[in-house]
Design a protein around this motif. Structure first.
Motif: not given
Length: 164
Positions: A100-110
């Motif tokens: 896993e090179v990028v993981s993004l977790s924002e309000i309501g989105s992943k």
């Protein structure tokens, strides 16, 4: 979906990329009749045709270097959450050679981006995204790509340029 595509293209490394058969394995193991999925496969023949029908040399080169683009999507919020979880479980269980090179977790989105390195010329890339509207996108890219070309391709597709 537009945000997911922009994220995919902005996250791609300038190195060559080659997507594995994740989509096939996912559809075989995880797809359920009562949880509908959209599945789009753009093969080498169509990509070559797209290359032949553009005057932009950079886009032409990009299309010629690609082998395929595969996209799975779902617009149903509950199904999307279910499949997002299943896709991440599948990678961890059966695609252990991916990192896993990028993981993004924002309000309501992943969003998670997984890469399998195979030297300088080959890598496999899988993007799994659940956007703030609850829509799922799983995208694999096969072929040699670079960041600048993919950014331009993303812009052309977003602006509605047609490729027969």
């Amino acid at each position: 979906m537009r945000i997911v595509m922009v994220m995919l293209f902005s996250l791609l490394l300038p190195a060559a990329l080659l997507a594995d058969n994740f989509v096939s394995v996912f559809m075989e193991r995880c797809a359920e009749d009562e949880r509908l999925l959209n599945n789009v496969n753009i093969g080498k023949t169509m990509l070559d045709r797209m290359a032949a029908n553009t005057d932009d040399e950079e886009l032409k080169s990009t299309f010629k270097e690609l082998n395929s683009i595969r996209i799975i999507s779902s617009d149903n919020v509950e199904d999307s959450k279910y499949y997002f979880k299943k896709a991440n479980e599948l990678i961890k269980e059966s695609f252990m050679d991916y990192e896993e090179v990028v993981s993004l977790s924002e309000i309501g989105s992943k969003i998670s981006v997984w890469v399998k390195r195979q030297g300088e010329e080959k890598q496999d890339l899988i993007l799994i995204a659940l956007d703030s509207d609850g829509k799922l996108s799983i995208i694999t890219v096969s072929g040699k790509i670079d960041f600048d070309s993919i950014s331009k391709l993303s812009g052309s597709l977003r602006d509605g340029q047609q490729f027969p």
